[in-house]
Motif scaffolding. Structure first.
Motif, PDB file in Angstrom:
ATOM      1  N   LEU A 111      11.320  21.916  98.588  1.00 33.05           N
ATOM      2  CA  LEU A 111      11.120  21.874  96.801  1.00 33.05           C
ATOM      3  C   LEU A 111      11.275  23.332  96.339  1.00 33.05           C
ATOM      4  CD1 LEU A 111      10.158  20.142  94.373  1.00 33.05           C
ATOM      5  CD2 LEU A 111       7.912  20.645  95.014  1.00 33.05           C
ATOM      6  N   ALA A 112      10.692  24.456  96.945  1.00 29.85           N
ATOM      7  CA  ALA A 112      10.966  25.754  96.467  1.00 29.85           C
ATOM      8  C   ALA A 112      12.157  26.172  96.349  1.00 29.85           C
ATOM      9  CB  ALA A 112       9.980  26.729  97.251  1.00 29.85           C
ATOM     10  N   THR A 114      17.671  25.675  90.860  1.00 31.27           N
ATOM     11  CA  THR A 114      18.036  25.144  89.533  1.00 31.27           C
ATOM     12  C   THR A 114      17.443  25.882  88.227  1.00 31.27           C
ATOM     13  OG1 THR A 114      16.147  23.522  89.974  1.00 31.27           O
ATOM     14  CG2 THR A 114      18.470  22.633  90.504  1.00 31.27           C
ATOM     15  N   ASN A 115      16.257  26.215  88.598  1.00 32.12           N
ATOM     16  CA  ASN A 115      15.467  27.000  87.402  1.00 32.12           C
ATOM     17  C   ASN A 115      15.014  28.405  87.463  1.00 32.12           C
ATOM     18  OD1 ASN A 115      15.247  24.129  86.306  1.00 32.12           O
ATOM     19  ND2 ASN A 115      13.106  23.976  87.303  1.00 32.12           N
ATOM     20  N   GLY A 116      15.587  28.997  88.621  1.00 30.73           N
ATOM     21  CA  GLY A 116      15.397  30.270  88.613  1.00 30.73           C
ATOM     22  C   GLY A 116      14.262  30.578  89.655  1.00 30.73           C
ATOM     23  N   SER A 117      14.222  31.880  90.060  1.00 30.78           N
ATOM     24  CA  SER A 117      13.427  32.206  91.067  1.00 30.78           C
ATOM     25  C   SER A 117      11.930  32.114  90.565  1.00 30.78           C
ATOM     26  CB  SER A 117      13.673  33.581  91.665  1.00 30.78           C
ATOM     27  OG  SER A 117      13.434  34.573  90.779  1.00 30.78           O
ATOM     28  N   SER A 118      11.583  32.285  89.521  1.00 29.48           N
ATOM     29  CA  SER A 118      10.491  32.254  89.026  1.00 29.48           C
ATOM     30  C   SER A 118       9.648  30.723  89.081  1.00 29.48           C
ATOM     31  CB  SER A 118      10.240  32.860  87.352  1.00 29.48           C
ATOM     32  OG  SER A 118      11.082  31.721  86.551  1.00 29.48           O
ATOM     33  N   ALA A 119      10.464  29.876  89.282  1.00 27.03           N
ATOM     34  CA  ALA A 119      10.190  28.247  89.093  1.00 27.03           C
ATOM     35  C   ALA A 119       9.548  27.967  90.807  1.00 27.03           C
ATOM     36  CB  ALA A 119      10.962  27.453  88.776  1.00 27.03           C
ATOM     37  N   GLY A 120      10.362  28.624  91.476  1.00 25.82           N
ATOM     38  CA  GLY A 120      10.127  28.320  92.856  1.00 25.82           C
ATOM     39  C   GLY A 120       9.197  29.060  93.654  1.00 25.82           C
ATOM     40  N   GLY A 121       8.657  30.258  92.975  1.00 22.85           N
ATOM     41  CA  GLY A 121       7.761  30.783  93.421  1.00 22.85           C
ATOM     42  C   GLY A 121       6.287  30.406  93.792  1.00 22.85           C
ATOM     43  N   VAL A 148       5.680  27.409  94.298  1.00 23.02           N
ATOM     44  CA  VAL A 148       5.789  26.421  95.214  1.00 23.02           C
ATOM     45  C   VAL A 148       6.063  27.265  96.805  1.00 23.02           C
ATOM     46  CG1 VAL A 148       7.278  24.388  96.144  1.00 23.02           C
ATOM     47  CG2 VAL A 148       6.662  24.892  93.819  1.00 23.02           C
ATOM     48  N   PHE A 149       6.695  28.213  96.792  1.00 24.76           N
ATOM     49  CA  PHE A 149       6.821  28.910  98.133  1.00 24.76           C
ATOM     50  C   PHE A 149       5.568  29.408  98.504  1.00 24.76           C
ATOM     51  CE2 PHE A 149       7.584  32.952 100.419  1.00 24.76           C
ATOM     52  CZ  PHE A 149       8.377  32.421 101.492  1.00 24.76           C
ATOM     53  N   VAL A 150       4.878  29.831  97.692  1.00 27.10           N
ATOM     54  CA  VAL A 150       3.332  30.538  98.157  1.00 27.10           C
ATOM     55  C   VAL A 150       2.410  28.969  98.627  1.00 27.10           C
ATOM     56  CG1 VAL A 150       1.331  31.099  97.149  1.00 27.10           C
ATOM     57  CG2 VAL A 150       3.205  32.032  96.278  1.00 27.10           C
ATOM     58  N   ALA A 151       2.503  27.890  98.103  1.00 26.31           N
ATOM     59  CA  ALA A 151       2.076  26.783  98.611  1.00 26.31           C
ATOM     60  C   ALA A 151       2.589  26.672  99.992  1.00 26.31           C
ATOM     61  CB  ALA A 151       2.111  25.466  97.603  1.00 26.31           C
ATOM     62  N   ALA A 152       3.816  26.763 100.338  1.00 27.23           N
ATOM     63  CA  ALA A 152       4.636  26.310 101.399  1.00 27.23           C
ATOM     64  C   ALA A 152       3.704  27.321 102.587  1.00 27.23           C
ATOM     65  CB  ALA A 152       5.893  26.608 101.501  1.00 27.23           C
ATOM     66  N   VAL A 153       3.660  28.477 102.113  1.00 29.35           N
ATOM     67  CA  VAL A 153       3.145  29.493 102.990  1.00 29.35           C
ATOM     68  C   VAL A 153       1.650  29.151 103.432  1.00 29.35           C
ATOM     69  CG1 VAL A 153       2.326  32.020 103.359  1.00 29.35           C
ATOM     70  CG2 VAL A 153       4.682  31.577 102.338  1.00 29.35           C
TER      71      VAL A 153
END
Length: 128
Positions: A54-55, A61-68, A70-75
């Protein structure tokens, strides 16, 4: 020296083993209680993989600020995966210990029943 003096464990004359004279509260019981973990390790790994995908999709699709976020949640989920294996091992060990304790108690009760039956049989015999 009596069994009540001293602060920690003292040898009591009545019971013949070490007695810990300290407060008995639910707080101490809760510390030792092992509860079943919420999700299995496999489930946490699936959640982590889904969050990483998802990240990546949001970042593309929306740029790195949108996936940030979710990436923290994955970590964070990956950290939970590493801790989950330890919690499951503790839980399984506690369940195995409880089963072994129950089995020993059942065997002891069977031994006591056999001994009581033997005593009844001995009382019925006439000593000659």
């Amino acid at each position: 020296m009596d069994g009540l003096s001293g602060g920690g464990a003292a040898l009591s004359d009545r019971v013949g083993h070490s007695v810990n004279w300290g407060p008995v509260t639910t707080h101490h019981a809760r510390e030792k209680m092992i509860i079943r973990p919420f999700l299995s390790v496999r489930s946490w790994m699936i959640v982590t993989a889904a969050l990483l995908v998802l990240a990546a999709v949001l970042a593309i699709t929306n740029g790195s600020s949108a996936g940030g976020p979710v990436f923290v949640a994955a970590v964070i989920s990956a950290c939970v995966v590493s801790r989950s294996a330890h919690k499951w091992r503790e839980y399984n060990d506690a369940v195995a210990a409880n089963k072994a304790k129950a089995k020993r108690a059942e065997e002891d009760e069977q031994d006591r029943a056999l001994y009581r039956r033997w005593l009844r049989e001995q009382a019925g015999k006439d000593p000659e």
